[in-house]
Design a protein around this motif. Sequence first.
Motif, PDB file in Angstrom:
ATOM      1  N   GLU A 168      44.537 151.922 145.903  1.00 54.54           N
ATOM      2  CA  GLU A 168      45.301 152.136 144.673  1.00 54.54           C
ATOM      3  C   GLU A 168      44.558 153.072 143.726  1.00 54.54           C
ATOM      4  OE1 GLU A 168      46.279 148.358 142.931  1.00 54.54           O
ATOM      5  OE2 GLU A 168      47.303 147.681 144.754  1.00 54.54           O
ATOM      6  N   HIS A 169      43.250 152.897 143.619  1.00 52.38           N
ATOM      7  CA  HIS A 169      42.467 153.762 142.734  1.00 52.38           C
ATOM      8  C   HIS A 169      42.298 155.163 143.317  1.00 52.38           C
ATOM      9  CE1 HIS A 169      41.670 149.910 140.843  1.00 52.38           C
ATOM     10  NE2 HIS A 169      41.342 150.597 139.764  1.00 52.38           N
ATOM     11  N   ARG A 170      42.182 155.263 144.620  1.00 50.00           N
ATOM     12  CA  ARG A 170      42.166 156.590 145.261  1.00 50.00           C
ATOM     13  C   ARG A 170      43.443 157.340 144.907  1.00 50.00           C
ATOM     14  NH1 ARG A 170      40.332 154.174 151.062  1.00 50.00           N
ATOM     15  NH2 ARG A 170      38.085 154.617 150.942  1.00 50.00           N
ATOM     16  N   ALA A 183      45.493 156.817 142.392  1.00 49.96           N
ATOM     17  CA  ALA A 183      45.553 157.120 140.959  1.00 49.96           C
ATOM     18  C   ALA A 183      44.748 158.379 140.634  1.00 49.96           C
ATOM     19  CB  ALA A 183      45.056 155.938 140.137  1.00 49.96           C
ATOM     20  N   LEU A 220      35.424 153.997 141.218  1.00 53.47           N
ATOM     21  CA  LEU A 220      36.756 154.601 141.164  1.00 53.47           C
ATOM     22  C   LEU A 220      37.529 154.123 139.938  1.00 53.47           C
ATOM     23  CD1 LEU A 220      37.862 154.532 144.909  1.00 53.47           C
ATOM     24  CD2 LEU A 220      36.999 156.479 143.600  1.00 53.47           C
ATOM     25  N   ALA A 221      37.428 152.844 139.604  1.00 52.51           N
ATOM     26  CA  ALA A 221      38.125 152.313 138.433  1.00 52.51           C
ATOM     27  C   ALA A 221      37.623 152.993 137.160  1.00 52.51           C
ATOM     28  CB  ALA A 221      37.949 150.802 138.352  1.00 52.51           C
ATOM     29  N   CYS A 270      39.035 156.474 137.080  1.00 52.05           N
ATOM     30  CA  CYS A 270      40.467 156.454 136.759  1.00 52.05           C
ATOM     31  C   CYS A 270      40.654 156.374 135.242  1.00 52.05           C
ATOM     32  CB  CYS A 270      41.163 155.284 137.443  1.00 52.05           C
ATOM     33  SG  CYS A 270      41.508 155.558 139.183  1.00 52.05           S
TER      34      CYS A 270
END
Length: 146
Positions: free
Chosen positions: A5-7, A9, A126-127, A130
């Motif tokens: 999901e973060h990839r 985003a 990653l978070a 983002c």
Amino acid sequence: MFINEHRQALYQCLEGMSDSEARRPLVPSKTTLLGLVKHAAFVEQVWFNEAITARSRADIGCPAGPDESFDLTSEDSIESVRADYRRICAESRTATAGLGLDDVVSGNRRGPLPMRWIYLHVLRELAQHCGHADILREQILADRPG
């Protein structure tokens, strides 16, 4: 999976941006929208290639350190950086497909680490990026005329 999901985003943070907007520096560091996605590709290579294969960063074709991973060349474009990121994420998925959370890899300079630690570290990174991308994108969109 939260990492995917973060990839996604980060990949999408460049949606609707021009190359000049994606390169636009809005903070004193090297951080730009395009640079964040390029850096995320570096993160993938370090944790899902170097740490697993024990190959050097030079051998896998990534910068020596995180600071250099934000550097943009004249050839870097939204299209090229996104393509590299997509390819590297696919390679990461392949490299980790046979590994369980408790499997230990020993290619990182910190020494042997369980995959659980690596996944949590990458998710955290990653978070964080983002969030950076959200703020930069908001600033760019706010400056558009109209």
